[in-house]
Design a protein around this motif. Structure first.
Motif, short mmCIF file in Angstrom:
data_model
loop_
_atom_site.label_atom_id
_atom_site.label_comp_id
_atom_site.label_asym_id
_atom_site.label_seq_id
_atom_site.Cartn_x
_atom_site.Cartn_y
_atom_site.Cartn_z
N UNK A 20 0.38 6.18 0.47
CA UNK A 20 -0.54 5.66 -0.55
C UNK A 20 -0.74 4.15 -0.49
N UNK A 21 0.37 3.45 -0.26
CA UNK A 21 0.29 1.99 -0.38
C UNK A 21 -0.73 1.41 0.58
N UNK A 24 -4.08 2.14 -0.68
CA UNK A 24 -4.43 1.25 -1.80
C UNK A 24 -4.88 -0.10 -1.26
N UNK A 25 -4.20 -0.57 -0.25
CA UNK A 25 -4.59 -1.85 0.34
C UNK A 25 -6.01 -1.77 0.87
N UNK A 40 -3.19 -8.85 5.78
CA UNK A 40 -1.91 -8.47 5.17
C UNK A 40 -1.00 -7.86 6.23
N UNK A 44 2.56 -8.97 7.75
CA UNK A 44 3.69 -8.05 7.78
C UNK A 44 4.34 -8.05 9.17
N UNK A 77 12.72 -4.56 3.25
CA UNK A 77 12.47 -3.38 2.43
C UNK A 77 11.25 -3.62 1.54
N UNK A 78 11.18 -4.81 0.96
CA UNK A 78 10.06 -5.14 0.09
C UNK A 78 8.73 -5.12 0.81
N UNK A 79 8.68 -5.81 1.93
CA UNK A 79 7.38 -5.90 2.61
C UNK A 79 6.96 -4.57 3.22
N UNK A 81 7.64 -1.71 2.07
CA UNK A 81 7.21 -0.88 0.95
C UNK A 81 5.78 -1.21 0.53
N UNK A 82 5.45 -2.50 0.53
CA UNK A 82 4.10 -2.91 0.14
C UNK A 82 3.04 -2.41 1.11
#
Lengths: 146, 241
Positions: A20-21, A24-25, A40, A44, A77-79, A81-82
């Motif tokens: 999904x992410x 969404x982007x 983006x 990454x 983990x954060x990036x 996930x985004x």
């Protein structure tokens, strides 16, 4: 030579497999910033490669600073996930557990796995962009992803 | 409003690393636009939050650390601001929790501890859904706590809830917040918690964000529909729904 239809199908398959992410982007992209997703994702890649490098170095130290390793993994983990790179993100979760246990072997194995997963997702993302280009060049439109 | 003051401050800041500025070049027009200060050490997340805010017609200043956020506000190491609050007109601060150096929580405390800036609503973002963390942020005065990855629906709801269709004057904003706290002092005013805590993949957002409710209860009144599940590729989105 693939037809536009085939290219479009591949595009949809790759995109939806990125969770999904990522989709969404794609939805955030508009005419005022048509390269948003590409930018983006490029960030990454840049970020990730730096982090992976830092992780390798940190784990090679005589005395491993697990807190620092954990901090890098947390960022990764954060990036991931985004972006929607869930397999990378899940590996990061496992990695953090090993950091907490100060388990060097576990960490090294995770790093190897994460490198592998990252290569896969990088490949997938590059395919998505390549397909977009090819579709547009062939005069087709980018499929909408629900 | 001292426009010259703003420009010269911006010029200074442009030379400072780690500050990305979007659409702040024209403070003379759109003075009703919400100006958000976004704080996140992650390049990727910063870019995404900037985009989300721009889509909801906010002006965005994005910085990569709590320290730079304080510098931007003029709070720095000293507690006194060097530039008047009105000149910069930050309407909302949205910050990541986990950051090297100064965490989002520490930044929150600094802002709430400042007599000049404590009225600015602060929203915390975190990739970790930790109840104790959420609680302590809200206790410290955070308006909201959003679990990452932040979605467009989250940003739209925030903006609508805090600023309505147009800007809400400062006094009224503070009043709304005080009212919420008076109505239910033990209830957290963190509307996004439920959907994120449940890790619900669907985003038929059903919260009525401005009404106080307990953390564990499910929201009941629909907010306005999110356009996130719309199958059409977004063209230009303005916050007019």
């Amino acid at each position: 030579m693939a037809t536009v239809g085939q290219l479009q199908k591949q595009f949809v398959d790759f995109s939806t497999s990125l969770y999904r992410e990522f989709i969404q982007l794609q939805k955030l992209q508009d005419e005022s910033n048509p390269d948003f997703v590409f930018e983006v994702v490029s960030l990454f890649f840049e970020d990730s490669e730096k982090l992976l490098n830092n992780l390798a170095i940190a784990l090679q130290q005589q005395v491993v600073d697990f807190k620092q390793v954990d901090a890098h993994v947390h960022q990764f983990k954060g990036s991931s996930s985004s972006i929607g790179a869930h397999r990378v993100k899940n590996m990061c979760v496992a990695f953090r557990n090993f950091c907490e246990e100060k388990n060097l072997d576990g960490c090294l194995r995770c790093l190897q796995q994460i490198n592998h997963e990252y290569c896969l997702v990088k490949n997938k993302l590059e395919n998505v962009f390549r397909l977009e280009r090819q579709i547009l060049e062939a005069g087709g439109t980018i499929p909408l992803i629900a | 409003m001292s426009k010259n003051g703003v420009f010269s401050r911006l010029r200074r800041l442009e030379k400072v690393e780690g500050v990305d500025e979007y659409e702040y070049a024209n403070p003379s027009c759109d003075s009703d636009e919400v100006h958000v200060l976004a704080v996140d050490d992650s390049l990727v997340d910063r870019k995404v939050i900037e985009k989300l805010l721009k889509i909801t017609s906010c002006k965005v200043t994005a910085v990569d650390s709590g320290r730079r956020a304080l510098q931007f506000l003029g709070l720095d190491e000293e507690e006194t601001a060097s530039v008047g609050f009105d000149d910069l007109k930050v309407d909302l601060i949205i910050t990541d929790y986990c950051m090297p150096g100064m965490t989002g929580y520490e930044l929150l405390k600094k802002i709430k501890g400042s007599s000049i800036f404590r009225e600015i609503p602060v929203v915390i973002m975190s990739s970790e859904n930790v109840l104790a963390r959420i609680d302590s942020c809200l206790e410290e005065g955070a308006e909201d706590f959003i679990v990452k990855p932040v979605k467009l629906a989250d940003v739209k709801r925030l903006k609508r809830c805090m600023f309505g269709e147009g800007r809400i004057p400062k006094q009224e904003r503070a009043f709304n917040k005080r009212k919420l706290q008076q109505d239910s002092p033990e209830i957290t005013n963190a509307p996004s918690l439920d959907e994120n805590a449940l890790s619900s993949p669907s985003h038929s957002s059903t919260s009525s964000p401005c009404s106080p409710r307990s953390f564990s209860s499910l929201p009941s009144t629909p907010c306005s529909p999110t356009s996130l599940d719309s199958p059409t590729r977004r063209v230009k989105v303005s916050d007019d729904s």
